[in-house]
Design an enzyme around this catalytic site. Sequence first.
Site, PDB file in Angstrom:
ATOM      1  N   TYR A 144     -20.266   8.475  -1.346  1.00 55.49           N
ATOM      2  CA  TYR A 144     -18.911   8.345  -0.815  1.00 55.49           C
ATOM      3  C   TYR A 144     -18.746   6.925  -0.308  1.00 55.49           C
ATOM      4  O   TYR A 144     -19.596   6.412   0.419  1.00 55.49           O
ATOM      5  CB  TYR A 144     -18.654   9.337   0.325  1.00 55.49           C
ATOM      6  CG  TYR A 144     -17.277   9.174   0.933  1.00 55.49           C
ATOM      7  CD1 TYR A 144     -16.133   9.537   0.221  1.00 55.49           C
ATOM      8  CD2 TYR A 144     -17.107   8.622   2.202  1.00 55.49           C
ATOM      9  CE1 TYR A 144     -14.861   9.366   0.762  1.00 55.49           C
ATOM     10  CE2 TYR A 144     -15.832   8.453   2.754  1.00 55.49           C
ATOM     11  CZ  TYR A 144     -14.722   8.827   2.026  1.00 55.49           C
ATOM     12  OH  TYR A 144     -13.472   8.653   2.563  1.00 55.49           O
ATOM     13  N   ASP A 239     -23.731  -0.117   0.093  1.00 55.12           N
ATOM     14  CA  ASP A 239     -22.762   0.387   1.059  1.00 55.12           C
ATOM     15  C   ASP A 239     -23.542   0.944   2.248  1.00 55.12           C
ATOM     16  O   ASP A 239     -24.078   2.045   2.215  1.00 55.12           O
ATOM     17  CB  ASP A 239     -21.888   1.462   0.406  1.00 55.12           C
ATOM     18  CG  ASP A 239     -20.818   1.983   1.362  1.00 55.12           C
ATOM     19  OD1 ASP A 239     -20.824   1.583   2.544  1.00 55.12           O
ATOM     20  OD2 ASP A 239     -19.986   2.801   0.920  1.00 55.12           O
ATOM     21  N   LYS A 267     -18.640   1.810  10.872  1.00 54.95           N
ATOM     22  CA  LYS A 267     -19.194   2.743  11.846  1.00 54.95           C
ATOM     23  C   LYS A 267     -19.923   2.039  13.006  1.00 54.95           C
ATOM     24  O   LYS A 267     -19.253   1.585  13.914  1.00 54.95           O
ATOM     25  CB  LYS A 267     -20.055   3.789  11.120  1.00 54.95           C
ATOM     26  CG  LYS A 267     -19.162   4.569  10.124  1.00 54.95           C
ATOM     27  CD  LYS A 267     -19.719   5.844   9.572  1.00 54.95           C
ATOM     28  CE  LYS A 267     -18.621   6.582   8.789  1.00 54.95           C
ATOM     29  NZ  LYS A 267     -18.809   6.769   7.385  1.00 54.95           N
TER      30      LYS A 267
HETATM   31  C1  LIG Z   1     -17.665   6.437   6.293  1.00 54.85           C
HETATM   32  C2  LIG Z   1     -18.016   5.720   5.031  1.00 54.85           C
HETATM   33  C3  LIG Z   1     -17.110   4.886   4.343  1.00 54.85           C
HETATM   34  C4  LIG Z   1     -15.664   4.782   4.736  1.00 54.85           C
HETATM   35  O1  LIG Z   1     -15.474   4.261   5.989  1.00 54.85           O
HETATM   36  P1  LIG Z   1     -14.092   4.557   6.768  1.00 54.85           P
HETATM   37  O2  LIG Z   1     -14.215   3.743   8.010  1.00 54.85           O
HETATM   38  O3  LIG Z   1     -14.050   6.037   6.984  1.00 54.85           O
HETATM   39  O4  LIG Z   1     -12.995   4.097   5.880  1.00 54.85           O
HETATM   40  C5  LIG Z   1     -17.561   4.161   3.272  1.00 54.85           C
HETATM   41  N1  LIG Z   1     -18.840   4.254   2.860  1.00 54.85           N
HETATM   42  C6  LIG Z   1     -19.734   5.042   3.470  1.00 54.85           C
HETATM   43  C7  LIG Z   1     -21.139   5.079   3.000  1.00 54.85           C
HETATM   44  C8  LIG Z   1     -19.344   5.827   4.557  1.00 54.85           C
HETATM   45  O5  LIG Z   1     -20.234   6.653   5.123  1.00 54.85           O
END
Ligand SMILES: *Cc1c(COP(=O)(O)O)cnc(C)c1O
Length: 428
Positions: A144, A239, A267
Amino acid sequence: MNRNNSDSLFLRAQTWMPGGVSSPVRAFRSVGGTPVFFKHAEGSRFTDEDGNSYLDMCMSWGPLILGHSHPDVVRAVQETATHGLSYGACCRQEADLAELVLSAFPERWQIRFVSSGTEAVMTAIRLARGATGRSKILKFEGGYHGHSDSLLVKAGSGLATFGTSSSKGVPREFASQTIVCPLDDEQALEQIFTRWGPQLAAVILEPLPGNNGLLEQRPGWLRALRQHCDSSGALLILDEVISGFRSRFGGYGDRLGIAADLLTLGKIIGGGMPLGALAGPRDLMRQLAPEGPVYQAGTLSGNPVSLAAGLATLAQLQDGRAYHRLEELGQSFEAALEKAALDLPYLRWRRSGSLIWLYLDDSDPPRRADAISTVAVERFNGIHAALLDRGFYLPPSAYELMFLSTAHDEGDLADLASAIGELLRSAT
Ligand SMILES: *Cc1c(COP(=O)(O)O)cnc(C)c1O
């Protein structure tokens, strides 16, 4: 447990907001029941609108590595806010957080701050396309990366085919630019790179996939991926929106010895405030506007209050003691789960540091998304409401991880483990 106020707030919210929520998983659709409305949070616990208190095992999905309302973070936010909420212009905190984050990455890297992980990934993909002059990207099934068009794509039928969009509203022409490959499969990598390698602008991967269970990958597979990127000229975007600064002060890729060409963060670096970032070597980052031809901008980008929360959070993590503590907590939770699992062969989990994924089936937790068993998901859904009633707030989906913070303690985690055991035993 009485949740009348939550119930009536949810009714109101549903009138004015689709599904009553600001983000879909919060609606409790997969676990059933009514979402809880919160009004206060401190440390490892939060309190709902009816005054019930819960142990929070979700921690805002990852940012709150120090727990809720850490005094230093709250103080930094308050202090900064008294000087203004947003300047829409340059501020000192940008350089401060840039230096602190980049101290954990190779020399001569640069960073751009945005407001969410989604934005960071979207920009990283655009930058990779701009820099390589190629269009296609490769992602992995079960990864994701936020909700931008190119990434709301799942595998089509058969291997080495184009993806199909996993959301209405994504044109087929966009989805066709994204190739989807299973995790943990060297042969699939080989096939896909043979066919698409020269057209790939980027490969995007969570080095520790954590959005569809915790699908920790084998180092050999990761090395094979890095080599394929090198030989095809595709940029590897790690990511690290979850994994960045989660198990060490820096990236998870570096811990594994897998170098990124571009990195996305979010995050934890925002400490609970909206903040994302992309980082990479200066030569590549310089292709972003205003220095280069790849456009990106944001009204609230580099917001001083978000940056202050990030600075205060990272300051607590820098000396590594927090990570030591988180590992201790993780081990202790694991020991409690082991005890509860003695007579329960299907109480299983995968843990990496402070991330734990419950996997309620009697086979080993898988490493790829398509191998997650439906029975495991049903068992999780079956105990979620009862755990909530006992004061344990688990993420409202079997595919999501539990996040430990430095504010958790051994006693609470042992209680949770035995509650899980008891509920599973009485369900059979
Ligand atoms: C949470 C997440 C995102 C998206 O971040 P948002 O701040 O919710 O837009 C992208 N990549 C990973 C791996 C994530 O866990």
